[in-house]
Design an enzyme around this catalytic site. Sequence first.
Site, short mmCIF file in Angstrom:
data_model
loop_
_atom_site.label_atom_id
_atom_site.label_comp_id
_atom_site.label_asym_id
_atom_site.label_seq_id
_atom_site.Cartn_x
_atom_site.Cartn_y
_atom_site.Cartn_z
N ASP A 268 20.26 -13.49 -33.58
CA ASP A 268 20.79 -12.21 -33.41
C ASP A 268 21.70 -12.16 -32.12
O ASP A 268 20.71 -12.71 -30.81
CB ASP A 268 20.03 -11.03 -33.54
N ASP B 121 10.66 -16.92 -31.79
CA ASP B 121 11.68 -16.01 -31.62
C ASP B 121 12.86 -16.92 -31.75
O ASP B 121 12.93 -17.96 -32.12
CB ASP B 121 11.53 -15.81 -30.42
N TYR C 45 17.99 -14.12 -27.36
CA TYR C 45 17.66 -13.76 -26.52
C TYR C 45 17.30 -14.55 -24.86
O TYR C 45 17.97 -14.18 -24.06
CB TYR C 45 16.19 -13.13 -26.01
N ASP D 164 5.02 -8.20 -28.26
CA ASP D 164 4.57 -9.65 -27.56
C ASP D 164 5.88 -9.25 -26.53
O ASP D 164 6.48 -8.58 -26.01
CB ASP D 164 5.25 -10.82 -28.39
N GLY E 62 15.77 -17.62 -30.35
CA GLY E 62 16.61 -18.28 -29.39
C GLY E 62 17.56 -17.34 -28.83
O GLY E 62 18.56 -17.51 -28.08
#
Length: 376
Positions: free
Chosen positions: A146, A92, A96, A271, A94
């Site tokens: 994002d 990911d 989130y 996930d 990062g």
Amino acid sequence: MTFSISSHDPQSKARTGTLTTDHGPIQTPIFMPVGTAGTVKAVHQRELEIDINAEIILGNTYHLYLRPGLEVLRQAGGLHAFNGWKRPILTDSGGYQVYSLSNTRKIKEEGVTFKSHIDGSKHIFTPEGVMDIQRTIGADIIMAFDECTPYPCEYGYARQSTEMTHRWLDRCIDRFDATKGHYGYRQTLFPIVQGSTYADLRRQSAETIASKEREGNAIGGLAVGEPAEEMYATIELVNSILPVDKPRYLMGVGTPANILEAIALGVDMFDCVMPTRNARHGLLFTTEGIINIKNEKWNQDFSPIDAGLDGYASTFYSKAYLRHLVKSEELLGGQIASLHNLTFYLWLVRQARAHIEAGDFVAWKNEQVVRLMQRL
């Protein structure tokens, strides 16, 4: 990375396929255990590979960047060499985690400044920097940087955030395409569809992401508090726009019912921390329903945790023994429960695959959604 579709369900959008990376193939639909800081909590790599048979696991850019840090990972030869996992890894971006640090971060066009949750030190994540970090970590699949908007979210903010995420994506692509991996194998970049629960923003975002023609695409910003019906409607809309011949990854989802419904809508990859986080609190997912192992009713139940599974932990240990461990706060309780829950989640997606191939997925799914979500 390549992706080939091998079968379609005749009554839904569900499909099976194979995603091939330099660290091996991944049969879809697939669930990916979350190894945030380079470890799937309470589970050895050997157990992941042999007992659970995970085909791909996750790492997280934010956590690995802060600890152990990029120099350690670089000297080790990347995350695969550092933690000994030989199969594919996805990281990911990062985004989130930065979203979760709402009280200690500032979002600007350049990127996001934030304070470490470890020592309060200040850092900045830019699209370019996050690509460089993920190159150093060395995952097979890396995610674009994002912003994950909260729920509920005002339309104006959601629109501005989505547009900025698209601008950040262009910067991610430019940096990724201008650089090479460090460790002799290929990496691929997945863009992320955002737009909160607003249909026009999701449509715009999906069209933008599809136009980039990357090797796979992700759907982010869901399972953050919105009703399940809104989540499913958003997935259906987005998947009607994303390319059919590319894998679709639904980030951070979810319950067994969520996964089955999303598979029916054409999602290939999932996930979630739910199986391991809930396991550490004594909540088990089984082939018959959900068990709170702390409840008194399991005190003298000497039957296996779940005889319907093939996993070692699920069939060797009894419910009564696991209850004793969890109630006594023994570390082994969290380990056994985590092994079991992950075994169940991988069983679930493999059963889905088998029923898609058999052509009876929808009937099976509708039965399982009721059974698996009932409290025992």
